[in-house]
Design a protein around this motif. Sequence first.
Motif, PDB file in Angstrom:
ATOM      1  N   PRO A 114      26.926  40.794  33.991  1.00 43.31           N
ATOM      2  CA  PRO A 114      28.134  39.991  34.356  1.00 43.31           C
ATOM      3  C   PRO A 114      29.073  40.658  34.126  1.00 43.31           C
ATOM      4  O   PRO A 114      30.329  40.098  34.641  1.00 43.31           O
ATOM      5  CB  PRO A 114      28.183  39.354  32.390  1.00 43.31           C
ATOM      6  CG  PRO A 114      26.266  39.339  31.346  1.00 43.31           C
ATOM      7  CD  PRO A 114      26.445  40.719  32.582  1.00 43.31           C
ATOM      8  N   SER A 115      29.580  41.894  34.117  1.00 40.25           N
ATOM      9  CA  SER A 115      30.696  42.657  34.534  1.00 40.25           C
ATOM     10  C   SER A 115      30.983  42.505  35.772  1.00 40.25           C
ATOM     11  O   SER A 115      31.802  42.801  36.358  1.00 40.25           O
ATOM     12  CB  SER A 115      30.695  44.319  34.201  1.00 40.25           C
ATOM     13  OG  SER A 115      29.763  44.743  34.602  1.00 40.25           O
ATOM     14  N   ILE A 116      29.337  42.738  36.680  1.00 37.42           N
ATOM     15  CA  ILE A 116      30.120  42.406  38.174  1.00 37.42           C
ATOM     16  C   ILE A 116      30.745  41.243  37.884  1.00 37.42           C
ATOM     17  O   ILE A 116      31.663  41.197  39.360  1.00 37.42           O
ATOM     18  CB  ILE A 116      28.636  42.041  38.986  1.00 37.42           C
ATOM     19  CG1 ILE A 116      28.365  44.475  38.044  1.00 37.42           C
ATOM     20  CG2 ILE A 116      28.964  42.429  40.519  1.00 37.42           C
ATOM     21  CD1 ILE A 116      27.420  44.587  39.130  1.00 37.42           C
ATOM     22  N   PHE A 117      30.063  39.694  37.560  1.00 37.65           N
ATOM     23  CA  PHE A 117      30.557  38.648  37.424  1.00 37.65           C
ATOM     24  C   PHE A 117      31.673  38.468  37.149  1.00 37.65           C
ATOM     25  O   PHE A 117      32.992  38.437  38.493  1.00 37.65           O
ATOM     26  CB  PHE A 117      29.155  37.835  37.041  1.00 37.65           C
ATOM     27  CG  PHE A 117      30.420  36.615  36.988  1.00 37.65           C
ATOM     28  CD1 PHE A 117      30.244  35.179  37.900  1.00 37.65           C
ATOM     29  CD2 PHE A 117      30.963  36.354  36.002  1.00 37.65           C
ATOM     30  CE1 PHE A 117      30.442  34.370  38.054  1.00 37.65           C
ATOM     31  CE2 PHE A 117      31.735  34.927  35.573  1.00 37.65           C
ATOM     32  CZ  PHE A 117      31.487  34.093  36.961  1.00 37.65           C
ATOM     33  N   PHE A 118      33.176  39.119  36.101  1.00 37.97           N
ATOM     34  CA  PHE A 118      33.709  38.890  36.585  1.00 37.97           C
ATOM     35  C   PHE A 118      34.385  39.819  36.930  1.00 37.97           C
ATOM     36  O   PHE A 118      35.883  39.580  36.881  1.00 37.97           O
ATOM     37  CB  PHE A 118      34.085  39.233  34.730  1.00 37.97           C
ATOM     38  CG  PHE A 118      33.479  38.333  33.550  1.00 37.97           C
ATOM     39  CD1 PHE A 118      33.858  37.100  33.693  1.00 37.97           C
ATOM     40  CD2 PHE A 118      33.130  38.763  32.596  1.00 37.97           C
ATOM     41  CE1 PHE A 118      33.582  36.679  32.225  1.00 37.97           C
ATOM     42  CE2 PHE A 118      32.160  37.979  32.503  1.00 37.97           C
ATOM     43  CZ  PHE A 118      32.432  36.697  31.412  1.00 37.97           C
ATOM     44  N   LEU A 152      34.516  40.324  40.108  1.00 39.03           N
ATOM     45  CA  LEU A 152      34.338  39.293  41.197  1.00 39.03           C
ATOM     46  C   LEU A 152      34.779  38.134  40.629  1.00 39.03           C
ATOM     47  O   LEU A 152      36.110  38.030  41.880  1.00 39.03           O
ATOM     48  CB  LEU A 152      32.899  39.125  41.557  1.00 39.03           C
ATOM     49  CG  LEU A 152      32.797  37.987  42.812  1.00 39.03           C
ATOM     50  CD1 LEU A 152      33.266  38.845  44.274  1.00 39.03           C
ATOM     51  CD2 LEU A 152      31.587  37.283  43.160  1.00 39.03           C
ATOM     52  N   ALA A 153      34.780  37.361  40.226  1.00 38.43           N
ATOM     53  CA  ALA A 153      35.556  36.315  39.599  1.00 38.43           C
ATOM     54  C   ALA A 153      36.799  36.656  39.242  1.00 38.43           C
ATOM     55  O   ALA A 153      37.401  36.056  40.061  1.00 38.43           O
ATOM     56  CB  ALA A 153      35.239  35.689  38.782  1.00 38.43           C
ATOM     57  N   GLY A 154      37.310  37.538  38.672  1.00 37.55           N
ATOM     58  CA  GLY A 154      38.674  37.901  38.687  1.00 37.55           C
ATOM     59  C   GLY A 154      39.259  37.782  40.192  1.00 37.55           C
ATOM     60  O   GLY A 154      40.524  37.524  40.462  1.00 37.55           O
ATOM     61  N   THR A 155      38.831  38.577  40.619  1.00 42.19           N
ATOM     62  CA  THR A 155      39.309  38.902  42.374  1.00 42.19           C
ATOM     63  C   THR A 155      39.237  38.000  42.889  1.00 42.19           C
ATOM     64  O   THR A 155      40.973  37.019  43.366  1.00 42.19           O
ATOM     65  CB  THR A 155      38.545  39.796  43.396  1.00 42.19           C
ATOM     66  OG1 THR A 155      38.226  41.188  42.114  1.00 42.19           O
ATOM     67  CG2 THR A 155      39.202  40.403  44.447  1.00 42.19           C
ATOM     68  N   LEU A 156      38.180  36.628  43.071  1.00 37.36           N
ATOM     69  CA  LEU A 156      38.486  35.536  43.724  1.00 37.36           C
ATOM     70  C   LEU A 156      39.860  34.628  42.978  1.00 37.36           C
ATOM     71  O   LEU A 156      40.456  34.284  43.491  1.00 37.36           O
ATOM     72  CB  LEU A 156      37.150  34.569  43.482  1.00 37.36           C
ATOM     73  CG  LEU A 156      36.136  35.250  44.023  1.00 37.36           C
ATOM     74  CD1 LEU A 156      34.415  34.390  44.463  1.00 37.36           C
ATOM     75  CD2 LEU A 156      36.268  35.787  45.930  1.00 37.36           C
ATOM     76  N   TYR A 157      40.296  34.819  41.422  1.00 33.34           N
ATOM     77  CA  TYR A 157      40.880  33.876  41.206  1.00 33.34           C
ATOM     78  C   TYR A 157      42.082  33.977  41.151  1.00 33.34           C
ATOM     79  O   TYR A 157      42.992  33.761  41.687  1.00 33.34           O
ATOM     80  CB  TYR A 157      40.796  34.626  39.642  1.00 33.34           C
ATOM     81  CG  TYR A 157      41.430  33.923  38.435  1.00 33.34           C
ATOM     82  CD1 TYR A 157      41.494  32.129  38.203  1.00 33.34           C
ATOM     83  CD2 TYR A 157      42.303  34.015  38.423  1.00 33.34           C
ATOM     84  CE1 TYR A 157      42.457  31.423  37.246  1.00 33.34           C
ATOM     85  CE2 TYR A 157      43.851  33.555  37.484  1.00 33.34           C
ATOM     86  CZ  TYR A 157      43.624  32.096  37.107  1.00 33.34           C
ATOM     87  OH  TYR A 157      44.619  31.301  36.104  1.00 33.34           O
ATOM     88  N   ILE A 198      44.196  36.610  35.624  1.00 37.78           N
ATOM     89  CA  ILE A 198      43.951  37.524  36.412  1.00 37.78           C
ATOM     90  C   ILE A 198      43.733  38.822  35.648  1.00 37.78           C
ATOM     91  O   ILE A 198      41.894  39.389  35.779  1.00 37.78           O
ATOM     92  CB  ILE A 198      44.487  38.353  37.437  1.00 37.78           C
ATOM     93  CG1 ILE A 198      44.742  37.163  39.113  1.00 37.78           C
ATOM     94  CG2 ILE A 198      44.031  39.663  38.530  1.00 37.78           C
ATOM     95  CD1 ILE A 198      45.993  37.536  39.774  1.00 37.78           C
ATOM     96  N   VAL A 199      44.283  39.284  34.500  1.00 41.87           N
ATOM     97  CA  VAL A 199      44.760  40.468  33.907  1.00 41.87           C
ATOM     98  C   VAL A 199      43.480  40.025  32.585  1.00 41.87           C
ATOM     99  O   VAL A 199      42.263  41.151  32.651  1.00 41.87           O
ATOM    100  CB  VAL A 199      45.809  40.711  32.527  1.00 41.87           C
ATOM    101  CG1 VAL A 199      45.551  41.651  31.863  1.00 41.87           C
ATOM    102  CG2 VAL A 199      46.566  41.516  34.359  1.00 41.87           C
TER     103      VAL A 199
END
Length: 133
Positions: free
Chosen positions: A11-15, A17-22, A34-35
């Motif tokens: 899940p850390s990889i997902f978050f 990636l999701a933060g970067t895409l966001y 983002i933060v």
Amino acid sequence: MRLESNVFWIPSIFFFLAGTLYGIFTSWSEWVGIVAILLTGGMFIMIGIYFKMLEKRHGRRPEDDEDAHISELAGSQGVYAPWSWWPLVIALGSALAFVAMAVGWWIMVPAVIIGSVGLVGWVFEFSTGRHAH
């Protein structure tokens, strides 16, 4: 512990990636989201690192072996505080802290005092009295 570690690494990889895409989709203009998403990924990584350290320290457990028997887990499973009243003191301090946020900040002073006394009492419970070692 390898499974528990991976449960938090993936899940850390997902978050991250999701933060970067966001950030990309909002043109890096909305920093709170983002933060928050990146910090969530960081918290998952901290727990994953902790489980990885436990795996190195303790090695393989019977739960990790598919051919293990139930009897391999027999015996003491840890140290627990018997008849401890300190969690109730901490709960009282926490309840007063939440009341302070709703009613008035002056209630936070006794809440912090009661919560601190309860936490110190709970931590040092085995250092004095009947269960001292």
